[in-house]
Design an enzyme around this catalytic site. Structure first.
Site, PDB file in Angstrom:
ATOM      1  N   THR A   1       6.468   6.474  27.908  1.00 27.34           N
ATOM      2  CA  THR A   1       5.095   5.891  27.721  1.00 27.34           C
ATOM      3  C   THR A   1       4.777   4.405  28.408  1.00 27.34           C
ATOM      4  OG1 THR A   1       6.344   4.905  25.760  1.00 27.34           O
ATOM      5  CG2 THR A   1       4.876   6.993  25.545  1.00 27.34           C
TER       6      THR A   1
ATOM      7  N   LYS B   1       1.212   3.068  30.370  1.00 25.99           N
ATOM      8  CA  LYS B   1       0.617   1.797  30.202  1.00 25.99           C
ATOM      9  C   LYS B   1       0.267   1.205  31.341  1.00 25.99           C
ATOM     10  CE  LYS B   1       3.148   1.564  25.866  1.00 25.99           C
ATOM     11  NZ  LYS B   1       4.703   1.211  25.281  1.00 25.99           N
TER      12      LYS B   1
ATOM     13  N   HIS C   1      12.180  13.978  20.569  1.00 22.92           N
ATOM     14  CA  HIS C   1      11.772  13.074  21.577  1.00 22.92           C
ATOM     15  C   HIS C   1      12.893  12.848  22.830  1.00 22.92           C
ATOM     16  CE1 HIS C   1       8.503  11.032  19.167  1.00 22.92           C
ATOM     17  NE2 HIS C   1       9.298  11.605  18.275  1.00 22.92           N
TER      18      HIS C   1
ATOM     19  N   LYS D   1      12.223  -0.934  30.500  1.00 28.09           N
ATOM     20  CA  LYS D   1      12.819   0.113  29.476  1.00 28.09           C
ATOM     21  C   LYS D   1      14.044  -0.034  29.046  1.00 28.09           C
ATOM     22  CE  LYS D   1      11.500   3.011  32.877  1.00 28.09           C
ATOM     23  NZ  LYS D   1      10.735   4.070  32.726  1.00 28.09           N
ATOM     24  N   ARG D   2      14.595   0.678  27.894  1.00 34.82           N
ATOM     25  CA  ARG D   2      15.939   0.460  27.534  1.00 34.82           C
ATOM     26  C   ARG D   2      16.808   0.886  28.803  1.00 34.82           C
ATOM     27  NH1 ARG D   2      17.264  -0.078  21.896  1.00 34.82           N
ATOM     28  NH2 ARG D   2      19.324   0.073  22.585  1.00 34.82           N
TER      29      ARG D   2
ATOM     30  N   LYS E   1      17.873   7.060  32.931  1.00 34.61           N
ATOM     31  CA  LYS E   1      16.616   6.128  33.564  1.00 34.61           C
ATOM     32  C   LYS E   1      16.942   5.580  34.932  1.00 34.61           C
ATOM     33  CE  LYS E   1      15.309   5.100  28.803  1.00 34.61           C
ATOM     34  NZ  LYS E   1      13.869   5.604  28.444  1.00 34.61           N
TER      35      LYS E   1
HETATM   36  C1  26W Z   1      20.466   8.423  16.672  1.00 35.76           C
HETATM   37  C2  26W Z   1      20.415   7.890  17.633  1.00 35.76           C
HETATM   38  C3  26W Z   1      18.916   7.853  18.513  1.00 35.76           C
HETATM   39  C4  26W Z   1      18.027   6.751  18.174  1.00 35.76           C
HETATM   40  C5  26W Z   1      16.729   7.142  18.759  1.00 35.76           C
HETATM   41  C6  26W Z   1      18.776   9.009  19.154  1.00 35.76           C
HETATM   42  C7  26W Z   1      17.455   9.231  19.832  1.00 35.76           C
HETATM   43  C8  26W Z   1      16.445   8.148  19.691  1.00 35.76           C
HETATM   44  C9  26W Z   1      15.253   8.371  20.273  1.00 35.76           C
HETATM   45  C10 26W Z   1      14.739   9.722  20.149  1.00 35.76           C
HETATM   46  C11 26W Z   1      15.272   7.871  21.675  1.00 35.76           C
HETATM   47  C12 26W Z   1      13.781   7.492  22.315  1.00 35.76           C
HETATM   48  O1  26W Z   1      13.275   6.626  22.036  1.00 35.76           O
HETATM   49  N1  26W Z   1      13.102   8.728  22.830  1.00 35.76           N
HETATM   50  C13 26W Z   1      11.994   8.406  23.627  1.00 35.76           C
HETATM   51  O2  26W Z   1      10.804   8.877  23.055  1.00 35.76           O
HETATM   52  C14 26W Z   1       9.696   8.516  23.650  1.00 35.76           C
HETATM   53  C15 26W Z   1       8.583   8.855  22.673  1.00 35.76           C
HETATM   54  O3  26W Z   1       8.387  10.132  22.645  1.00 35.76           O
HETATM   55  C16 26W Z   1       9.804   9.088  24.828  1.00 35.76           C
HETATM   56  O4  26W Z   1       8.528   8.569  25.732  1.00 35.76           O
HETATM   57  C17 26W Z   1      10.942   8.836  25.956  1.00 35.76           C
HETATM   58  O5  26W Z   1      10.877   9.773  26.906  1.00 35.76           O
HETATM   59  C18 26W Z   1      12.143   9.195  25.092  1.00 35.76           C
HETATM   60  O6  26W Z   1      13.475   8.656  25.833  1.00 35.76           O
END
Ligand code: 26W
Length: 814
Positions: free
Chosen positions: A659, A663, A358, A549-550, A555
C-alpha cells in the site's frame, strides 16, 4: 445535544472551558500537555453530538452493519485528521493563535497509537476512514493494547526495542465503557446435558474468566458530519484481587490471577509474517472476537430480534486469519446459548462472515495445535471438528474417496502435529474469500488454495487494496493538495478518480514547475524534520530514493543495499567518475520483528554501509544513506510527499499487494518495481513509460526455482555483483571484521530464497535508466503528474465500494 459554534470565538470559548473544567488549570498555568488535551476535548465536542445521533440512528434503523474484525489498527495521530474531517483546521489555528498557542506545537505532542505492525493494520485504519466518509454503517472491533508496536532505537546501527507506553499520559480520544464490559471464558471442559425439550445439548464450562472492557474511538467522516465507532477491548480481571489469599500474606498469589488476566491486552505481537504460535496470542484473538460478537448481539440488535435475520443485520469481515476463531464462537453462541439447531446456526454463520487473506508466505498462515486449542477452547475445538466432518463429507461426495485430497483439504492437519489450519476454516465458513491485489488473488486460487477454489466456485474474488486520500494526500501533502484543488476543484478528496482531470496539466509547463516546487519544498520540510529528529538531512539537489516498509527478506532491502554498494564501489574503485554519479539520498525506514535474526542483521548492515558511505570524502557527498529509526505513520506522512523514487522491489509473487506503493505514486513519486502485488495494477494505470519495471515476473520465478536456483552462479557471472558482495565480505563496513556480516553474505550466496542475485543485473540496469530519466527534470515531473492523475483507483473508498458491491451488499449510505 448540539455541537459548539464552528466559529473562532466558539472554539476559543470551548478550548478555555476544557482547560478549566477538564484539566482544572488556567491558560497561563497550563502545561503543553494540558493544552493538547484541552484541544483534543474541544475537537471531540464538535464531533460528539453527531456521533450520538449516528449511533442512535444505527440502532433505530437496524441497517446492515459492517463489523470489521482486526487484531491490528495502525491509526496514526488523531488530532489533525479529526480537524480535517470536521473542517475546523483554520478555525482552530486562529482560535489557538488568539490564545497565544501554536497548533503545530500541540500536534507534535500526540503519541500515535501504534496498534499494528504494518500493511494489514494500516489498511484497517484506511478502511474505517473510508466507511465513515462514505456514511456506511460500520463498527471496527479490535484490541486496545496497552503497549503497541515497539519503539525502535539503533545502538551502533543495531535495532533494539523499547516498550511503547503510548497510554502513559492517557489518550484524550478514547471513551471507556466499563458498564458495557463482556465476560470472556477460557479453558475448562465441555459437558452434555438434556434440555427441557429432551434435546441433548453441549455446554462449555470455562475454568477462568476475564472482563473485556470496551473503549470507543470516534471515526469521523470527511466533511459529511458522520462519525462511526472503533471499539477496542481491554482486558481486566473479573475480581480485583483475592482478599482471602491477600490476608494470608501471599500478596504475589493474591494478584497473580489479576495480572494473568490483564496480560491478554498488554502488548501487540510484533511479528508480521511468522506466527510464534504462542498461547497468549490465541487468548488475544478469542478475547476480542468473543467480546465483539456478544457486544454486537447485545447492543446493536433490537431487543428480541430474531437471530435468523442476523445475515441481514451484519457482515463480519475477517482481517486475515487472526479473528477466525469468530466462526466457531458464533456457532457456539447460536447453538449452545441461543438453542438453535446446528444446521440453522451453520446456515446463518456462513452468511455472516467474509475473509480477506493478506499474505502469500506459507509460514504466515496461522495454524494452532489441537492440543492448545483443546486446552484453551475445548468447545470451539469440538465445533471445528464438526464443521470439518461435514465439510469433508461434502468433499467426499463431490470428489469421491480421494484420500490425498481429503487430507490436503482437511481443516485439521495431521503433520507435523495435529493442528487447526485457520485459513482453511476461514475459507470453509466465509461467504467470500478475497485477495488484496489481482495477482495475489490469482495466486491464491491457483497456488495457495486451488482445491478450495475448485470446490467453492465463485467464492474467491479480488478486491485490490487502497489508501485514504484524506490522511495520505490532503493531510500529509497540503501544498500538492492546494495545487490539485486549484486545477480541478476539491471533489477529488472524496472522489479520487477525479484526479484523471489532472492529466492535461502534465503538458502545462507552469503546472509542471509549480508541481516540482511543491516536491522540492516537501523535501526541505522532510529535511527539517529529520534534522530535528535524528540530526541528518536530505542532500540538496539529491534525488530522494525511498524504501520504507517492514524489514523482511522477501521485500528485498538487500537488493537496494547492493545497488548502493555497487554505486559506492564504482566510485572508490575509480571505475566511475564521481562527478558522473547522480546525487542520491537513499532513505530507509524499517522495523524488524524482534525474533527475526536475519532481518536485524540486514538493518545492522544498512546502517554500517551508511556510516561508511556518508563519511567517505571520495563520494563528495553525492551519495547519502539515511535510516531514521522508528518508522511509523507519523514519519510516513513526512517521507511520502518528499520522495522522488519509490522502491517496490519484492520478489514477484511474494508481496500480496503493498500500500506504500500507492501512497508514493499518489504523491508524485515514480516507482521502480517488479511485477508483484499491486505494482502490476499501478503500472497498468500509469503506463509503462511512467514506471521503472525490472526483474522476473512470477512465472519466471517459479521456473527458475523449478530448474534449481544457484545464487553463486549469478555471483560468478556478474563482475559488479561480485565486487559488491566481496566488498561487504571484506569487512569494509565492519572495521575489517569479516565475521560480522558473514552470515548475510553466505545467506545470499548459498540460500537467497528471495532471488536477490537473480534480479540484481536487471535492477542495476533499470536504476541506470532512473538516473538518465532524472537528468531531464521536466520530463520526470511530467511523468510524476501522470502518476498522480492516473492513480485515483487506489483510493480506499474504491476498495470499500468493491467490498460493498461484491461481498457486503450493505446500503451505501444510511
Ligand atoms: C501471525 C503473524 C502475522 C501477522 C501479520 C502474519 C501475517 C500478518 C499480516 C497479514 C502481514 C501483513 O501486514 N500483510 C500485508 O498486508 C497488506 C495489506 O493487505 C499488503 O498490502 C501487504 O502486501 C502484505 O504484506
Amino acid at each position: 445535544m448540539t455541537a459548539p459554534a464552528a466559529t473562532v470565538d466558539g472554539f476559543v470559548a470551548e478550548f478555555l472551558q476544557n482547560l478549566n473544567l477538564e484539566r482544572g488549570v488556567t491558560l497561563t498555568a497550563s502545561s503543553p500537555n494540558d493544552r493538547y488535551v484541552a484541544l483534543a476535548y474541544t475537537v471531540r465536542d464538535y464531533l460528539i453530538a453527531r456521533w450520538l445521533e449516528d449511533r442512535r440512528h444505527l440502532r433505530e434503523t437496524q441497517a446492515k452493519t459492517v463489523c470489521y474484525l482486526s487484531a491490528e489498527y495502525l491509526l496514526g495521530r488523531q488530532l489533525q485528521n479529526n480537524l480535517l474531517a470536521t473542517d475546523l483546521t483554520a478555525i482552530a489555528t486562529e482560535a489557538l493563535a488568539q490564545c497565544g498557542v501554536d497548533l503545530d506545537e500541540l500536534r507534535d505532542l500526540e503519541v500515535e497509537p501504534g496498534l499494528g505492525n504494518g500493511g494489514l493494520g494500516r489498511l484497517a485504519a484506511c478502511f474505517i476512514d473510508s466507511l465513515a466518509t462514505m456514511s456506511v454503517p460500520n463498527i471496527g472491533y479490535g484490541i486496545r493494547y496497552e503497549y503497541g508496536i515497539f519503539r525502535q532505537t539503533f545502538d551502533d546501527g543495531q535495532q533494539s526495542e523499547q516498550p511503547d507506553a503510548w497510554l502513559a499520559l492517557g489518550s484524550p480520544w478514547e471513551f471507556p465503557h466499563p458498564e458495557a464490559a463482556q465476560t470472556i471464558g477460557f479453558g475448562g471442559r465441555t459437558e452434555s446435558y438434556v434440555d427441557d425439550e429432551g434435546v441433548t445439548r453441549a455446554r462449555w464450562v470455562p475454568d477462568w474468566r476475564v472482563r473485556a472492557v470496551p473503549y470507543n474511538y470516534m471515526v469521523p467522516g470527511y466533511h459529511n458530519g458522520r462519525v462511526n465507532t472503533l471499539r477496542l477491548w481491554s482486558a481486566q480481571a473479573t475480581d480485583a484481587f483475592d482478599l482471602r489469599i491477600f490476608n494470608s500474606g501471599d500478596y504475589e498469589e493474591a494478584v497473580r490471577a489479576q495480572t494473568y488476566a490483564e496480560n491478554i491486552s498488554k502488548v501487540l505481537y510484533p511479528e508480521d509474517s511468522t506466527p510464534q504460535g504462542k498461547e497468549l496470542r490465541l487468548q488475544q484473538q478469542y478475547f476480542f472476537v468473543s467480546a465483539s460478537i456478544a457486544d454486537f448481539i447485545d447492543t446493536q440488535l433490537a431487543d428480541g430480534a430474531d437471530l435468523a435475520t442476523l445475515p441481514d443485520k451484519v457482515i463480519f469481515q475477517l482481517n486475515d486469519t487472526h479473528p477466525v476463531i469468530a466462526v466457531p464462537e458464533l456457532m457456539r453462541v447460536l447453538v449452545d446459548e441461543k438453542g438453535m439447531t446446528w444446521d440453522a446456526a451453520w446456515d446463518i454463520t456462513r452468511q455472516c462472515f467474509a475473509y480477506t487473506c493478506h499474505t502469500l508466505l506459507p509460514e504466515a498462515l496461522e495454524v494452532w495445535s489441537v492440543e492448545l486449542m483443546g486446552r484453551l477452547l475445548p468447545r470451539h475445538l469440538e465445533i471445528i471438528y464438526r464443521i470439518n466432518d461435514e465439510f469433508l463429507a461434502a468433499v467426499r461426495e463431490r470428489f469421491g474417496d480421494d484420500e490425498m485430497r481429503i487430507r490436503d483439504m482437511s481443516i485439521i492437519a495431521e503433520f507435523p502435529e495435529r493442528s487447526v489450519r485457520m485459513a482453511y476454516l476461514a475459507t470453509v465458513a466465509a461467504a467470500k474469500v478475497n485477495g488484496v491485489a489481482e495477482l495475489h488473488s490469482q495466486l491464491l486460487r491457483e497456488k495457495v488454495l486451488p482445491d478450495f477454489d475448485e470446490f467453492f466456485p465463485g467464492r474467491f474474488i479480488n478486491v485490490t487494496n487502497g489508501v485514504t486520500p484524506r490522511r495520505f494526500l490532503r493531510l500529509a501533502n497540503p501544498d500538492l493538495s492546494a495545487l490539485i484543488t486549484e486545477a480541478i476543484g476539491e471533489g477529488w478528496v472524496t472522489d479520487l478518480e477525479r484526479l484523471r482531470e489532472l492529466e492535461p496539466y502534465a503538458d502545462d509547463a507552469d503546472f509542471r514547475s509549480a508541481f516540482a516546487q511543491v516536491k522540492a519544498a516537501n523535501k526541505r520540510h522532510l529535511s527539517d524534520v529529520l534534522r530535528a529528529r535524528d540530526g541528518f538531512e536530505v542532500g540538496e539537489g539529491h534525488m530522494l530514493d525511498v524504501m520504507v516498509k517492514r524489514l523482511h527478506e522477501y521485500k528485498r532491502q538487500m537488493l537496494k543495499l547492493l545497488h548502493i554498494v555497487t554505486t559506492y564501489e564504482n566510485i572508490v574503485s575509480g571505475r566511475v567518475a564521481v562527478a558522473d554519479v547522480q546525487p542520491r539520498t537513499f532513505l530507509f525506514g524499517a522495523k524488524a520483528a524482534p525474533g527475526y535474526v536475519m532481518a536485524k542483521r540486514i538493518i545492522h548492515l544498512i546502517n554500517a554501509v551508511g556510516s561508511v558511505v556518508n563519511a567517505d570524502p571520495r563520494v563528495e557527498g553525492r551519495l547519502q544513506v539515511l535510516f531514521p529509526p522508528n518508522y511509523n505513520v507519523t514519519l510516513a506522512e513526512r517521507v511520502v510527499p518528499a520522495a522522488d523514487l519509490s522502491e517496490q522491489i519484492s520478489l514477484a509473487g511474494k508481496e500480496a499487494s503493498g500500500t506504500g506503493n500507492m501512497k508514493f505514486a499518489l504523491n508524485g513519486a515514480l516507482t521502480i518495481g517488479t511485477d508483484d502485488g499491486a505494482n502490476v495494477e499501478i503500472r497498468e494505470l500509469v503506463g509503462d513509460e511512467n514506471f521503472f519495471l525490472f526483474g522476473m515476473a512470477e512465472p519466471e520465478v517459479e521456473a527458475l526455482w523449478a530448474r534449481g536456483y544457484r545464487p553463486s552462479d549469478f555471483y560468478a557471472a556478474d563482475e559488479d555483483l561480485r565486487r559488491s558482495i566481496d566488498l561487504i565480505a571484506s569487512g569494509t563496513f565492519s572495521d575489517g571484521d569479516r565475521s560480522v556480516f558473514e552470515p548475510v553474505v553466505s545467506n545470499l550466496l548459498y540460500d537467497d530464497r528471495f532471488m536477490v542475485l537473480a534480479d540484481y543485473r536487471s535492477y542495476i540496469d533499470e536504476q541506470a535508466k532512473v538516473d538518465t530519466a532524472y537528468a531531464d527534470r521536466d520530463a520526470w515531473t511530467r511523468s510524476a503528474i501522470l502518476n498522480v492523475g492516473r492513480c485515483g483507483f487506489f483510493s480506499s473508498d474504491r476498495s470499500m465500494r468493491d467490498y460493498i458491491d461484491r461481498i457486503w451488499h450493505t446500503p451505501l449510505a444510511m
